[in-house]
Design an enzyme around this catalytic site. Structure first.
Site, mmCIF file in Angstrom:
data_model
loop_
_atom_site.group_PDB
_atom_site.id
_atom_site.type_symbol
_atom_site.label_atom_id
_atom_site.label_comp_id
_atom_site.label_asym_id
_atom_site.label_seq_id
_atom_site.Cartn_x
_atom_site.Cartn_y
_atom_site.Cartn_z
ATOM 1 N N LYS A 42 -24.537 27.180 -51.771
ATOM 2 C CA LYS A 42 -24.320 28.565 -52.209
ATOM 3 C C LYS A 42 -22.821 28.845 -52.328
ATOM 4 O O LYS A 42 -22.001 28.047 -51.858
ATOM 5 C CB LYS A 42 -24.967 29.514 -51.195
ATOM 6 C CG LYS A 42 -24.383 29.426 -49.781
ATOM 7 C CD LYS A 42 -25.266 30.106 -48.742
ATOM 8 C CE LYS A 42 -24.650 30.010 -47.355
ATOM 9 N NZ LYS A 42 -25.602 30.474 -46.304
ATOM 10 N N ARG A 139 -31.813 39.355 -39.509
ATOM 11 C CA ARG A 139 -31.106 39.514 -40.776
ATOM 12 C C ARG A 139 -32.234 39.443 -41.800
ATOM 13 O O ARG A 139 -33.116 40.274 -41.746
ATOM 14 C CB ARG A 139 -30.044 38.407 -40.901
ATOM 15 C CG ARG A 139 -28.931 38.738 -41.848
ATOM 16 C CD ARG A 139 -27.858 37.670 -41.861
ATOM 17 N NE ARG A 139 -28.375 36.358 -42.259
ATOM 18 C CZ ARG A 139 -27.629 35.278 -42.471
ATOM 19 N NH1 ARG A 139 -26.330 35.334 -42.294
ATOM 20 N NH2 ARG A 139 -28.160 34.142 -42.838
ATOM 21 N N TYR A 261 7.644 41.894 -45.971
ATOM 22 C CA TYR A 261 7.302 43.319 -45.991
ATOM 23 C C TYR A 261 7.336 43.925 -44.591
ATOM 24 O O TYR A 261 6.869 43.330 -43.623
ATOM 25 C CB TYR A 261 5.894 43.507 -46.571
ATOM 26 C CG TYR A 261 5.814 43.322 -48.062
ATOM 27 C CD1 TYR A 261 6.642 44.023 -48.933
ATOM 28 C CD2 TYR A 261 4.886 42.448 -48.612
ATOM 29 C CE1 TYR A 261 6.556 43.850 -50.310
ATOM 30 C CE2 TYR A 261 4.777 42.281 -49.983
ATOM 31 C CZ TYR A 261 5.622 42.984 -50.824
ATOM 32 O OH TYR A 261 5.524 42.819 -52.181
ATOM 33 N N MET A 314 0.869 38.825 -51.319
ATOM 34 C CA MET A 314 -0.194 38.490 -52.280
ATOM 35 C C MET A 314 -0.097 37.058 -52.791
ATOM 36 O O MET A 314 -1.099 36.346 -52.877
ATOM 37 C CB MET A 314 -0.167 39.466 -53.454
ATOM 38 C CG MET A 314 -1.382 39.318 -54.355
ATOM 39 S SD MET A 314 -1.307 40.341 -55.820
ATOM 40 C CE MET A 314 -1.366 41.984 -55.116
#
Ligand SMILES: *Cc1c(COP(=O)(O)O)cnc(C)c1O
Length: 374
Positions: A42, A139, A261, A314
């Site tokens: 998957k 689940r 940052y 990023m």
């Protein structure tokens, strides 16, 4: 995707060793025999490329594949026309015709869903299903009352071809957790209601809990890709994935200057900092960021480990290479996974798990496939 670059021009690569992948599948087969070994592919084979991983596992002998969604089922079917495909998400509303047309077997989790799937078949047809029964994960999976209602309903049963009864473990990674034994016992009770139907309980970690957990079919995903989440000892698999990203610049940072940052990391001495071309858009967890005095994520440069400093941004990470025996040069590759940096250690450093590290590796990394050595 944009134009495929040559590896020389790539800012980052994910190298996938298909020979190792096949060897891992064989090792698990050997461990669980006479139970059969499926393959969970998957999420684009955990991010490694279903179009290469599925045929490689098929070549190794795998004939039962688990995907999650209908679109994954369609993509897998095009690759392996005669394999058995199980769709773990079952029959999401509206997706029945796709599953039917590609011949995928939905893993069904409720009577409502079962009836929906039956309704898509002609009266004389038997709808092929895998039944997911809940043994304590809460689940997906049918409740016990639903299972009892089904087994006493000859009319419904006559419309079905039940090919597999399965359940999923909550805490298989921890062999000291008694929940697995409880789930095993519940699963044995539930499976007994479907005599002669094949059964499956274990994924990568569950299959390490011993043969009582193997039943007829095991469903490893993560371990095939080299994952070692089981805490009771090593799974007999080796690493499949190596991730590298290019160093764009190496700069000097004066003592007292901050990096990145919000200035969360301050150089406490004159430092050398490498700027590496991978960031959170590529799946490098922002939680691997390190403020002054902290060590969280690491990368490997020239075989030595160096800490990520400041914020992961990023497209970039910043790495303190001051203590390395050899200061790297612009253009060299930094190793993000490999060279002793395991999926597990990286996950732990970023306050997540290796599964997330693996499945988040982004599309900007060029996938390079090797078949043993290179
Ligand atoms: C994802 C999944 C697996 C595979 O789990 P791994 O831990 O990656 O081996 C097996 N069964 C089910 C139901 C799953 O959702």
């Amino acid at each position: 995707m944009s134009t495929q670059l040559t590896t020389d021009a790539a800012t980052g690569t994910v190298t996938i060793d298909l020979a190792r992948l096949r060897a891992n599948w064989h090792s698990i087969c050997g461990l669980v025999g006479p139970a059969a070994c499926g393959a969970v592919v998957k999420a684009n084979a955990y991010g490694l490329g279903a179009d290469r991983v599925i045929p490689a596992l098929y070549a190794a002998g795998a004939r039962e594949f688990f995907i999650a969604t209908p679109s994954e089922a369609a993509a897998a079917r095009a690759l392996v026309p005669d394999a058995t495909l199980y769709a773990l998400d079952g029959v999401p509303t509206g997706s029945g015709p796709i599953l039917k047309s590609v011949g995928a077997i939905p893993v069904i989790s409720s009577l409502e869903e079962l009836d929906h799937w039956i309704s898509l078949h002609a009266p004389e047809e038997q709808a092929p299903v895998a039944l997911h029964v809940d043994s304590g994960l809460n689940r997906l999976g049918m409740e016990h009352g639903e299972v009892d209602a089904l087994v006493s309903d000859g009319e419904r049963l006559s419309k079905l071809s039940i090919v597999l009864v399965m359940s999923h473990l909550a805490s298989a990674d921890d062999p000291s957790d008694s929940k697995s034994e409880k789930q095993l016992s519940r699963f044995n009770d539930l499976h007994a209601k479907f005599p002669n139907v094949r059964a499956s309980l274990a994924a990568s970690d569950g299959l390490m809990l011993g043969s009582r957990y193997h039943f007829d079919l095991v469903r490893p995903g993560y371990a095939l890709y080299g994952g070692q989440a089981f805490r009771g000892g090593p799974t007999p698999v080796g690493p499949v994935v190596r991730v590298e990203a290019r160093i764009l610049q190496v700069r000097s940072v004066a003592a007292g200057e901050t990096v990145g940052y919000s200035g969360t990391w301050m150089a406490e001495r004159p430092s050398r900092v490498a700027i590496v071309a991978a960031g959170y858009a590529d799946g490098i967890a922002r939680t691997a960021s390190a403020a002054t005095g902290q060590v969280c994520g690491k990368v490997s440069v020239g075989g030595e480990h160096a800490p990520i400093v400041g914020r992961v941004s990023m497209d970039l990470i910043t790495v303190d290479v001051t203590d390395l025996k050899r200061i790297p040069k612009r253009g060299e590759m930094a190793v993000l996974v490999g060279d002793g940096l395991t999926l597990e250690s990286i996950g732990q450093a970023a306050k997540t798990i290796g599964y997330e590290v693996l499945t988040r590796l982004g599309p900007r990394f060029e996938r390079v496939y090797i078949d043993g050595g290179d």
